[in-house]
Design a protein around this motif. Structure first.
Motif, PDB file in Angstrom:
ATOM      1  N   LYS A  68       0.835  -1.207   0.000  1.00  0.00           N
ATOM      2  CA  LYS A  68       0.000   0.000   0.000  1.00  0.00           C
ATOM      3  C   LYS A  68       0.865   1.251   0.000  1.00  0.00           C
ATOM      4  O   LYS A  68       0.569   2.231  -0.701  1.00  0.00           O
ATOM      5  CB  LYS A  68      -0.914  -0.011   1.221  1.00  0.00           C
ATOM      6  N   ARG A  88      -0.763   6.050 -10.414  1.00  0.00           N
ATOM      7  CA  ARG A  88      -1.849   5.408  -9.665  1.00  0.00           C
ATOM      8  C   ARG A  88      -3.100   5.298 -10.533  1.00  0.00           C
ATOM      9  O   ARG A  88      -3.766   4.262 -10.586  1.00  0.00           O
ATOM     10  CB  ARG A  88      -2.164   6.189  -8.387  1.00  0.00           C
ATOM     11  N   SER A  89      -3.427   6.374 -11.204  1.00  0.00           N
ATOM     12  CA  SER A  89      -4.613   6.389 -12.056  1.00  0.00           C
ATOM     13  C   SER A  89      -4.501   5.374 -13.186  1.00  0.00           C
ATOM     14  O   SER A  89      -5.465   4.658 -13.497  1.00  0.00           O
ATOM     15  CB  SER A  89      -4.820   7.798 -12.624  1.00  0.00           C
ATOM     16  N   PHE A 114       2.091   1.925  -3.408  1.00  0.00           N
ATOM     17  CA  PHE A 114       1.020   2.492  -4.218  1.00  0.00           C
ATOM     18  C   PHE A 114       0.854   3.978  -3.930  1.00  0.00           C
ATOM     19  O   PHE A 114       0.702   4.799  -4.842  1.00  0.00           O
ATOM     20  CB  PHE A 114      -0.284   1.747  -3.940  1.00  0.00           C
ATOM     21  N   ARG A 133     -10.042  -6.527 -15.279  1.00  0.00           N
ATOM     22  CA  ARG A 133     -11.029  -7.221 -14.459  1.00  0.00           C
ATOM     23  C   ARG A 133     -12.366  -7.360 -15.214  1.00  0.00           C
ATOM     24  O   ARG A 133     -12.981  -8.433 -15.215  1.00  0.00           O
ATOM     25  CB  ARG A 133     -11.241  -6.474 -13.144  1.00  0.00           C
ATOM     26  N   CYS A 184      -3.556  -2.238 -21.195  1.00  0.00           N
ATOM     27  CA  CYS A 184      -4.818  -1.765 -20.636  1.00  0.00           C
ATOM     28  C   CYS A 184      -6.067  -2.050 -21.455  1.00  0.00           C
ATOM     29  O   CYS A 184      -7.160  -1.653 -21.039  1.00  0.00           O
ATOM     30  CB  CYS A 184      -4.728  -0.251 -20.391  1.00  0.00           C
ATOM     31  N   ALA A 240      -6.245  -2.013 -14.369  1.00  0.00           N
ATOM     32  CA  ALA A 240      -6.763  -3.136 -13.589  1.00  0.00           C
ATOM     33  C   ALA A 240      -8.268  -3.272 -13.757  1.00  0.00           C
ATOM     34  O   ALA A 240      -8.803  -4.393 -13.866  1.00  0.00           O
ATOM     35  CB  ALA A 240      -6.416  -2.957 -12.117  1.00  0.00           C
ATOM     36  N   ALA A 241      -8.986  -2.149 -13.816  1.00  0.00           N
ATOM     37  CA  ALA A 241     -10.445  -2.186 -13.971  1.00  0.00           C
ATOM     38  C   ALA A 241     -10.830  -2.794 -15.316  1.00  0.00           C
ATOM     39  O   ALA A 241     -11.777  -3.582 -15.410  1.00  0.00           O
ATOM     40  CB  ALA A 241     -11.023  -0.785 -13.830  1.00  0.00           C
ATOM     41  N   GLU A 251      -4.893   1.773 -11.822  1.00  0.00           N
ATOM     42  CA  GLU A 251      -6.274   1.473 -11.453  1.00  0.00           C
ATOM     43  C   GLU A 251      -7.162   1.324 -12.690  1.00  0.00           C
ATOM     44  O   GLU A 251      -8.023   0.435 -12.743  1.00  0.00           O
ATOM     45  CB  GLU A 251      -6.817   2.563 -10.531  1.00  0.00           C
ATOM     46  N   VAL A 287      -2.864  -3.082  -6.037  1.00  0.00           N
ATOM     47  CA  VAL A 287      -4.082  -2.831  -6.811  1.00  0.00           C
ATOM     48  C   VAL A 287      -4.745  -4.147  -7.222  1.00  0.00           C
ATOM     49  O   VAL A 287      -5.982  -4.287  -7.170  1.00  0.00           O
ATOM     50  CB  VAL A 287      -3.762  -1.977  -8.054  1.00  0.00           C
TER      51      VAL A 287
END
Length: 447
Positions: A80, A91-92, A83, A102, A372, A98-99, A95, A187
């Motif tokens: 953490k 960071r953006s 991160f 997923r 991505c 990863a979204a 995330e 993440v």
């Protein structure tokens, strides 16, 4: 002024094309016997001595001293902190990537990762029970090549599949930790992480030690020692694949800016000198434009030495008779990454049978898939796309068949099974089925 790039330029209509084409594709996967012997010795040592051997090899190969393997475990708080320490833009990006990864793998779960069953007219139940693996190990490169994207691509589908515990190992030579890799682990939701690498890390995951838990499957890329170790522990645990050098094949009709295609060829060539970048196109003028773009753009690339060696050693610009022939040749190659750089990519996609991932249209650079877009970037190489698939949710699940035969169903199936079993000379098989036939069952059913 840099010297010209001596990349092969071939024509399918030329005499001797097939022989020259095979030389382009040739890649020797012969084992380095010195590596094989060292890896076998490391595996045996870790299996026998556990943590003590892991610590010795970590000190020897990664110049990382530790009092115990437990001291090499990365806490959730440390992940953490990594991160939170990277830039807001990083960071953006993590995330967002990863979204998307997923979301794609959740669709995959819906499509192929669910249990199902049905009943015959006689009441017999048949089906499939899908369950996640209990524990998997993810190997993440952390030396010369540190790839946070590989963390996402290996961990997220395991999470979506429902794996109970995900254990990451990542080498940290001289104790140097890559903050983006640790942030990606946070993440993606890694449960446990150790700063271990090489064959000793694979052995620890495969056999288990006093500190590192034994896993059911190991995924993730690594160097020759890691690949060899994964091969040798297969059977003790599952593995994803043994990957060869990175590959890109571009099918172009001449409508995409030549600079874009040249850079796409670079995007795989910069991985290492054995990577392969090939262009197939029926337009001689366009091939000349791409060659000129290669010459113009290469001097500005930080990894130009690696790119040049890759293009000159295993690259090719191939003029085909048509786009249809280009598709035929693509199927012979079965590339890891296949770009269809065309005005109408959906015209050609139905002709393409073998590829790890297919990138449709001029705006779909292979690099978007690496980071991505959503689909997995762990792909079959070296022609194995003829029979292999990308890493996915299904790699972190297993399937059990469900069979519940009704009394009525046993009358039909028992007769069939007995006939076949007697034919095979397996009398116990036959009689086990016959005992359940009504004519032989004076009690009329199971007790």
């Amino acid at each position: 002024m840099s010297s010209p790039v001596n990349i092969r330029q071939l024509q399918t209509s030329a005499p001797g094309f097939d022989a020259e084409f095979q030389r382009v594709l040739h890649w020797s996967a012969e084992e380095d016997h010195a590596i094989e012997e060292r890896v076998k010795a490391i595996l045996a040592d870790v299996k026998a001595r556990g943590d003590a051997a892991v610590l010795e090899y970590t000190a020897r190969f990664d110049a990382l001293e530790a009092a115990s393997v437990a001291a090499l475990e990365l806490s959730r708080d440390e992940l953490k902190a990594a991160f939170e320490a990277i830039t807001p833009a990083q960071r953006s990006a993590l995330e967002a990537a990863a979204a998307r990864v997923r979301a794609y793998h959740e669709r995959q779960l819906e499509a192929c990762g669910r249990s199902w069953s049905y009943r015959d007219a006689d009441g017999t139940l048949l089906g499939q029970k899908v369950t996640p693996l209990d524990r998997v190990g993810v190997y993440v490169p952390g030396g010369k090549a540190a790839y946070p994207s590989s963390v996402l691509m290996n961990v997220v589908p395991a999470q979506v599949a429902g794996v109970g515990e995900i254990v990451m190992v990542v080498p940290t030579p001289r104790g140097e930790k890559n903050p983006l890799v640790l942030a990606a682990a946070y993440v993606a939701g890694v449960h446990r992480a150790y700063t271990l690498g090489g064959a000793q890390a694979v052995a620890a995951l495969a056999y288990g030690t006093a500190t590192v838990p034994r896993v059911d499957k190991i995924t993730g890329p690594g160097n020759a020692y890691v690949a060899s170790a994964k091969k040798h522990v297969f059977g003790q645990v599952g593995i994803d694949m043994i990957a060869g050098p990175s590959e890109i094949l571009v099918l172009a009709d001449g409508s995409t800016p030549a600079d874009w295609v040249a850079m796409d060829l670079f995007s795989q060539a910069e991985h290492d000198e054995l990577a392969q970048s090939i262009l197939l196109c029926p337009d001689a003028g366009y091939i000349a434009e791409v060659k000129a773009a290669i010459e113009r753009l290469l001097p500005g690339m930080p990894r130009q030495g690696i790119i040049r060696a890759s293009l000159e050693g295993r690259g090719a610009l191939i003029r085909t008779r048509s786009m249809e022939e280009a598709c035929e040749i693509s199927n012979r190659i079965a590339p890891e990454h296949l770009e269809v750089s065309s005005r109408d990519p959906h015209r050609w996609e139905p002709l393409l049978r073998h590829a790890g991932a297919i990138f449709l249209g001029a705006y779909t650079s292979e690099s978007l898939g690496d980071y991505c877009a959503g689909p997995n970037h762990v792909l079959p190489t070296s022609g194995t796309a003829r029979f292999s698939s990308p890493l996915g949710v299904y790699d972190f699940q297993k399937r059990s068949s469900l069979i519940e035969v009704s009394e009525a169903g046993a009358q039909v199936l028992g007769t069939i099974a007995a006939e076949l079993a007697y034919g095979e000379g397996l009398q116990a098989h036959a009689q086990a089925a016959e005992f359940r036939l009504s004519a032989n069952n004076t009690k009329g059913g199971a007790r």
